[in-house]
Write a protein that holds these residues in place. Structure first.
Motif, PDB file in Angstrom:
ATOM      1  N   GLY A 117       0.530  -0.663  -0.150  1.00 32.97           N
ATOM      2  CA  GLY A 117       0.292   0.241   0.085  1.00 32.97           C
ATOM      3  C   GLY A 117       0.580   1.087  -0.121  1.00 32.97           C
ATOM      4  N   GLY A 118       1.460   1.261   0.561  1.00 36.10           N
ATOM      5  CA  GLY A 118       2.270   2.199   0.880  1.00 36.10           C
ATOM      6  C   GLY A 118       3.515   2.589  -0.493  1.00 36.10           C
ATOM      7  N   LEU A 119       4.094   1.741  -0.909  1.00 34.07           N
ATOM      8  CA  LEU A 119       4.664   1.749  -2.562  1.00 34.07           C
ATOM      9  C   LEU A 119       3.805   2.072  -3.208  1.00 34.07           C
ATOM     10  N   LEU A 120       2.571   0.910  -3.763  1.00 32.27           N
ATOM     11  CA  LEU A 120       1.629   2.348  -4.545  1.00 32.27           C
ATOM     12  C   LEU A 120       1.077   3.750  -4.065  1.00 32.27           C
ATOM     13  N   LEU A 121       1.316   4.252  -2.925  1.00 34.72           N
ATOM     14  CA  LEU A 121       0.991   4.847  -2.442  1.00 34.72           C
ATOM     15  C   LEU A 121       1.950   5.861  -2.784  1.00 34.72           C
ATOM     16  N   GLY A 122       3.306   5.917  -2.839  1.00 33.75           N
ATOM     17  CA  GLY A 122       4.049   6.641  -3.101  1.00 33.75           C
ATOM     18  C   GLY A 122       4.037   6.413  -4.933  1.00 33.75           C
ATOM     19  N   ARG A 123       3.639   5.806  -5.264  1.00 34.23           N
ATOM     20  CA  ARG A 123       3.673   5.863  -6.775  1.00 34.23           C
ATOM     21  C   ARG A 123       3.167   6.665  -7.440  1.00 34.23           C
ATOM     22  N   TYR A 124       1.763   5.904  -6.970  1.00 32.93           N
ATOM     23  CA  TYR A 124       0.892   7.538  -7.660  1.00 32.93           C
ATOM     24  C   TYR A 124       0.373   8.476  -7.276  1.00 32.93           C
ATOM     25  N   VAL A 125       0.236   8.684  -6.052  1.00 30.43           N
ATOM     26  CA  VAL A 125      -0.144   9.860  -5.663  1.00 30.43           C
ATOM     27  C   VAL A 125       1.317  10.788  -5.012  1.00 30.43           C
ATOM     28  N   PRO A 126       1.230  12.237  -5.277  1.00 28.59           N
ATOM     29  CA  PRO A 126       2.103  12.554  -5.507  1.00 28.59           C
ATOM     30  C   PRO A 126       1.982  13.274  -3.761  1.00 28.59           C
ATOM     31  N   VAL A 127       1.814  12.977  -2.731  1.00 29.67           N
ATOM     32  CA  VAL A 127       1.388  13.273  -1.664  1.00 29.67           C
ATOM     33  C   VAL A 127       1.592  14.784  -0.545  1.00 29.67           C
ATOM     34  N   ALA A 128       3.113  14.770  -1.438  1.00 31.76           N
ATOM     35  CA  ALA A 128       3.610  15.959  -1.068  1.00 31.76           C
ATOM     36  C   ALA A 128       3.313  17.741  -1.389  1.00 31.76           C
ATOM     37  N   ARG A 129       2.584  16.882  -2.804  1.00 30.31           N
ATOM     38  CA  ARG A 129       1.597  18.026  -3.269  1.00 30.31           C
ATOM     39  C   ARG A 129       1.033  18.857  -3.464  1.00 30.31           C
ATOM     40  N   ILE A 130       0.117  17.941  -2.857  1.00 31.67           N
ATOM     41  CA  ILE A 130      -1.223  17.995  -2.368  1.00 31.67           C
ATOM     42  C   ILE A 130      -1.470  18.029  -2.145  1.00 31.67           C
ATOM     43  N   ILE A 131      -1.075  17.593  -0.515  1.00 37.19           N
ATOM     44  CA  ILE A 131      -1.253  18.207   0.470  1.00 37.19           C
ATOM     45  C   ILE A 131      -0.666  19.429   1.406  1.00 37.19           C
ATOM     46  N   PRO A 132      -1.102  20.407   1.350  1.00 40.14           N
ATOM     47  CA  PRO A 132      -0.452  21.713   1.879  1.00 40.14           C
ATOM     48  C   PRO A 132       0.000  22.233   2.930  1.00 40.14           C
ATOM     49  N   PHE A 133      -0.499  21.264   4.088  1.00 39.08           N
ATOM     50  CA  PHE A 133       0.284  21.025   5.201  1.00 39.08           C
ATOM     51  C   PHE A 133       1.653  20.005   5.305  1.00 39.08           C
ATOM     52  N   TRP A 134       1.768  20.208   3.796  1.00 34.39           N
ATOM     53  CA  TRP A 134       2.687  17.924   4.472  1.00 34.39           C
ATOM     54  C   TRP A 134       3.892  18.925   4.727  1.00 34.39           C
ATOM     55  N   GLY A 135       4.893  18.247   4.895  1.00 29.05           N
ATOM     56  CA  GLY A 135       6.103  18.625   5.400  1.00 29.05           C
ATOM     57  C   GLY A 135       6.502  18.835   7.018  1.00 29.05           C
ATOM     58  N   CYS A 136       7.392  18.355   7.380  1.00 29.71           N
ATOM     59  CA  CYS A 136       8.431  18.613   8.154  1.00 29.71           C
ATOM     60  C   CYS A 136       8.129  19.400   9.790  1.00 29.71           C
ATOM     61  N   VAL A 137       7.112  20.151  10.383  1.00 29.42           N
ATOM     62  CA  VAL A 137       7.102  21.355  11.444  1.00 29.42           C
ATOM     63  C   VAL A 137       8.577  21.616  12.183  1.00 29.42           C
ATOM     64  N   LEU A 138       9.329  20.535  12.253  1.00 30.65           N
ATOM     65  CA  LEU A 138      10.580  20.817  13.148  1.00 30.65           C
ATOM     66  C   LEU A 138      11.950  21.828  12.214  1.00 30.65           C
ATOM     67  N   ARG A 139      11.485  21.141  10.974  1.00 30.56           N
ATOM     68  CA  ARG A 139      12.661  21.358   9.618  1.00 30.56           C
ATOM     69  C   ARG A 139      12.479  23.418   9.678  1.00 30.56           C
ATOM     70  N   GLU A 140      11.222  22.853   9.507  1.00 28.43           N
ATOM     71  CA  GLU A 140      10.233  24.540   9.193  1.00 28.43           C
ATOM     72  C   GLU A 140      10.571  25.755   9.992  1.00 28.43           C
ATOM     73  N   HIS A 141      10.575  25.277  11.220  1.00 29.02           N
ATOM     74  CA  HIS A 141      10.383  26.250  12.126  1.00 29.02           C
ATOM     75  C   HIS A 141      11.972  26.474  12.854  1.00 29.02           C
ATOM     76  N   THR A 142      12.924  25.596  12.888  1.00 26.31           N
ATOM     77  CA  THR A 142      14.139  25.459  13.662  1.00 26.31           C
ATOM     78  C   THR A 142      14.992  25.321  12.494  1.00 26.31           C
ATOM     79  N   GLY A 143      14.956  24.794  11.214  1.00 26.22           N
ATOM     80  CA  GLY A 143      15.962  24.314  10.133  1.00 26.22           C
ATOM     81  C   GLY A 143      16.479  23.103  10.430  1.00 26.22           C
ATOM     82  N   TRP A 144      16.571  22.406  11.348  1.00 27.66           N
ATOM     83  CA  TRP A 144      16.978  21.125  12.043  1.00 27.66           C
ATOM     84  C   TRP A 144      15.905  19.779  11.710  1.00 27.66           C
ATOM     85  N   PRO A 145      16.395  19.034  10.679  1.00 30.76           N
ATOM     86  CA  PRO A 145      15.651  17.464  10.330  1.00 30.76           C
ATOM     87  C   PRO A 145      15.237  16.641  11.610  1.00 30.76           C
TER      88      PRO A 145
END
Length: 143
Positions: A24-52
């Motif tokens: 399921g995860g690999l099919l999702l990664g293959r066919y659904v561009p999650v990071a592009r279609i979900i506006p809040f997708w991303g690392c909150v820690l990295r966005e606020h501090t710069g650290w991953p």
């Protein structure tokens, strides 16, 4: 370590569930561009501090492994790449298990072996996180 091979069957056990999750995860990664279609997708820690965070790069890993870009996935998160490839292997084994009743070997570890895993896993996690931090914050050190 004790390995047993059961009779051919089509039972749904822990390994098969991991295979289905991996599929399921690999099919999702293959066919659904999650990071592009979900506006809040991303690392909150990295966005606020710069650290991953520990999981930084896992979305890219899933996408890249699903597109057979293993070097790119490795660059994003090495441990995530190993896990994604293990999920892919489990997915293939699960499909073969259900289609052809292929038996999945059952592995039973002894206490000593579990102890080594409990020691090694945090160390591997720490080394992987160090790589992700250096790759994100200090990429010139890897050149």
């Amino acid at each position: 370590m004790k390995v047993t091979i059961p009779a051919p069957n089509r039972r749904l056990g822990t390994f098969e569930w991991l295979g289905l999750v991996g599929l399921g995860g690999l099919l999702l990664g293959r066919y659904v561009p999650v990071a592009r279609i979900i506006p809040f997708w991303g690392c909150v820690l990295r966005e606020h501090t710069g650290w991953p965070c520990l999981g930084c790069g896992l979305t890219r890993v899933a996408d890249r492994v699903a597109h057979f870009n293993i070097p790119g996935a490795w660059e994003a998160n090495p441990l995530g790449t190993v896990c994604a490839l293990l999920f892919a292997l489990a997915a293939v084994a699960t499909v073969l298990h259900f289609l052809f009743a292929m038996p999945i070997p059952e592995v039973e570890l002894e206490e000593r072996e579990w102890r080594w895993i409990r020691i090694a896993f945090p160390l591997v996690l720490l080394v992987n996180y160090a790589y992700v931090v250096v790759h994100t914050r200090f990429p010139h050190l890897l050149s």
